[in-house]
Scaffold this active site. Sequence first.
Site, PDB file in Angstrom:
ATOM      1  N   ASP A   1      16.549  -5.562  47.217  1.00 33.36           N
ATOM      2  CA  ASP A   1      16.962  -4.623  45.657  1.00 33.36           C
ATOM      3  C   ASP A   1      16.176  -5.394  44.931  1.00 33.36           C
ATOM      4  O   ASP A   1      16.994  -6.006  44.057  1.00 33.36           O
ATOM      5  CB  ASP A   1      18.536  -5.369  45.539  1.00 33.36           C
ATOM      6  CG  ASP A   1      19.188  -4.643  44.462  1.00 33.36           C
ATOM      7  OD1 ASP A   1      18.746  -3.401  44.428  1.00 33.36           O
ATOM      8  OD2 ASP A   1      20.467  -5.151  44.038  1.00 33.36           O
TER       9      ASP A   1
ATOM     10  N   HIS B   1      19.699  -1.238  42.719  1.00 33.16           N
ATOM     11  CA  HIS B   1      20.120  -0.387  43.402  1.00 33.16           C
ATOM     12  C   HIS B   1      20.652   0.337  41.578  1.00 33.16           C
ATOM     13  O   HIS B   1      21.820   0.749  41.106  1.00 33.16           O
ATOM     14  CB  HIS B   1      21.700  -0.981  43.830  1.00 33.16           C
ATOM     15  CG  HIS B   1      22.440  -2.233  42.792  1.00 33.16           C
ATOM     16  ND1 HIS B   1      21.383  -3.679  42.414  1.00 33.16           N
ATOM     17  CD2 HIS B   1      23.016  -1.830  41.567  1.00 33.16           C
ATOM     18  CE1 HIS B   1      22.580  -3.747  41.287  1.00 33.16           C
ATOM     19  NE2 HIS B   1      23.412  -2.636  40.679  1.00 33.16           N
TER      20      HIS B   1
ATOM     21  N   SER C   1      22.877  -6.138  35.975  1.00 27.51           N
ATOM     22  CA  SER C   1      22.091  -6.013  37.258  1.00 27.51           C
ATOM     23  C   SER C   1      21.045  -5.888  37.241  1.00 27.51           C
ATOM     24  O   SER C   1      20.824  -5.087  36.031  1.00 27.51           O
ATOM     25  CB  SER C   1      22.555  -4.939  38.490  1.00 27.51           C
ATOM     26  OG  SER C   1      23.721  -5.210  39.008  1.00 27.51           O
TER      27      SER C   1
HETATM   28  N1  ARG Z   1      26.292  -5.030  40.812  1.00 23.82           N
HETATM   29  C1  ARG Z   1      26.494  -5.304  39.360  1.00 23.82           C
HETATM   30  C2  ARG Z   1      25.605  -4.685  38.296  1.00 23.82           C
HETATM   31  O1  ARG Z   1      24.919  -2.954  38.652  1.00 23.82           O
HETATM   32  C3  ARG Z   1      25.711  -7.082  39.453  1.00 23.82           C
HETATM   33  C4  ARG Z   1      26.975  -7.857  39.927  1.00 23.82           C
HETATM   34  C5  ARG Z   1      26.784  -8.904  39.385  1.00 23.82           C
HETATM   35  N2  ARG Z   1      28.069  -9.449  40.590  1.00 23.82           N
HETATM   36  C6  ARG Z   1      28.492 -11.195  40.720  1.00 23.82           C
HETATM   37  N3  ARG Z   1      29.145 -11.075  40.381  1.00 23.82           N
HETATM   38  N4  ARG Z   1      27.224 -11.618  40.254  1.00 23.82           N
HETATM   39  O2  ARG Z   1      25.485  -4.630  36.624  1.00 23.82           O
END
Ligand code: ARG
Length: 482
Positions: A130, A79, A242
């Site tokens: 992912d 992503h 992420s």
């Molecule tokens: N999707 C998020 C990003 O793009 C990471 C989220 C992780 N969230 C969590 N509560 N561990 O940075």
Amino acid sequence: MAAGLLAASTNTGLFGAALAAPQETSWPRVVNGDDSAPGDMPFLVALLDVYDFEDDGAYSAQFCGGALTTTTTVVTAAHCVVKVKSGAVFRPDKLVVGLTRNLDSPNVRTVGISAITVHPNYDSDTSAFDIAVLTLAEPVMDITPILPMRPVDQQSLVAVGAPAKVAGWGNLSAADESYPTAFKIGRVTIFPNESCGSGADFSFAGVTFAGFGSRDASADTMLCAAGVSSSGKIIDSCQGDSGGPLVGGYDSAMRLIGIVSWGEECAITLPGVYTRVAAMSDFLIATNALVTFAPTIPPTIDLTVVNTALRVNFTATDDGSVVSSFTANATDPTTGQVFGCTAQPRIDLQLPFCTIGGLANGTAYAVSGASGNSLGTSPASAAVVGTPLGVPTPGGIRKVWSSDKRMIAVAVKQSRANDAPISRVALRCLPIAGGPPKFAPVGQDRWAFLRGLRPTSYSCAIIATNALGSAVSAPKVIRVTR
Ligand code: ARG
């Protein structure tokens, strides 16, 4: 996976991936991680938007993390590199990999990307699979990569309650968008699979976490983890983390076990969700991001001669493997006795080296080197001969001929060269009351004269120098008169 989807966008809204306003709920202060120190997790990389990097530097350009798993591959989240609306993969020239701990440092080292490969089963709706691999435009030879966990590795790495570390430059406080310049490390605990797709609660350290049900998560491709600090705060990854690594195990058993993927808000009583790396082996092998072999080509070595020792400098050859250590052996030609040393790859662009000590000066040793990782060792390199050599033995002051008229004249005993020719013999006199030393060369006739001294006491000695260094004789106190 309604709530999870929100978190699956990048933090800075790069490439049009804008994040929903965080004010809609009371976002807690997140991560609650520890500060990183220089040398921590050297395999952690920052994904940087090229244009933002050129205009505003790494701090504003960082949008995701990643982990160097071989000299030429970075593993990150799909992503991070897939456009939210169109589902198209970013062009490799849109981003670079930043190798730095501190995004504010003046000259952030970057490496270009030649290809981006997204897992063919990546599903942006469920966040399953992912994972993506970035192929680097040039190998990074001076950082020890982290090996991705394989199905054959110790399952205890991902067992319930196992300790793990997550690292990144992600949000510290979602409510007011505060990002660190140096990455943070969160100490987390692995949750049971039942909390990662079967909705089971999980309690530890006095906190009860809810689990994700089958509509949100799947333990086949995901791993759930979160931590509780000593003061009872929840430790979690957050937006901007992420793609970054979740690491389990220590030392040679350290493995990349997860990739920061998604969560519901951050640091609430729900775990963070990570891509389960051990379930991605086929993809990682196919993209050359998982090396399953020992180094095949030895390093090239060169030697620096030292007193009773040989310093060995290593230059690794990129054979697609992951080198985590270098070894060198020096063999005594007459006794066959072997002396060795080991070195680790360095993160500062200097050549790794180690010093084989305890050798005899004047003996010609055959030295060879090898590269190794947890899977084995390369063949030994061709031998290079090195002869440790000593510094001279300085002769000392034989007789003080005169110390009046503000002058010292001494006769000097012969210095012994030992192994390398003497390049310089000098008389050095230090005023005992303090002040700069005075030097005079010792001539062929082994006389030395120092003129224009002060009428005071000096501590004088002979210094003999060769290519390996200098040695100083026992001092003699000489009292100078007018
Ligand atoms: N999707 C998020 C990003 O793009 C990471 C989220 C992780 N969230 C969590 N509560 N561990 O940075």
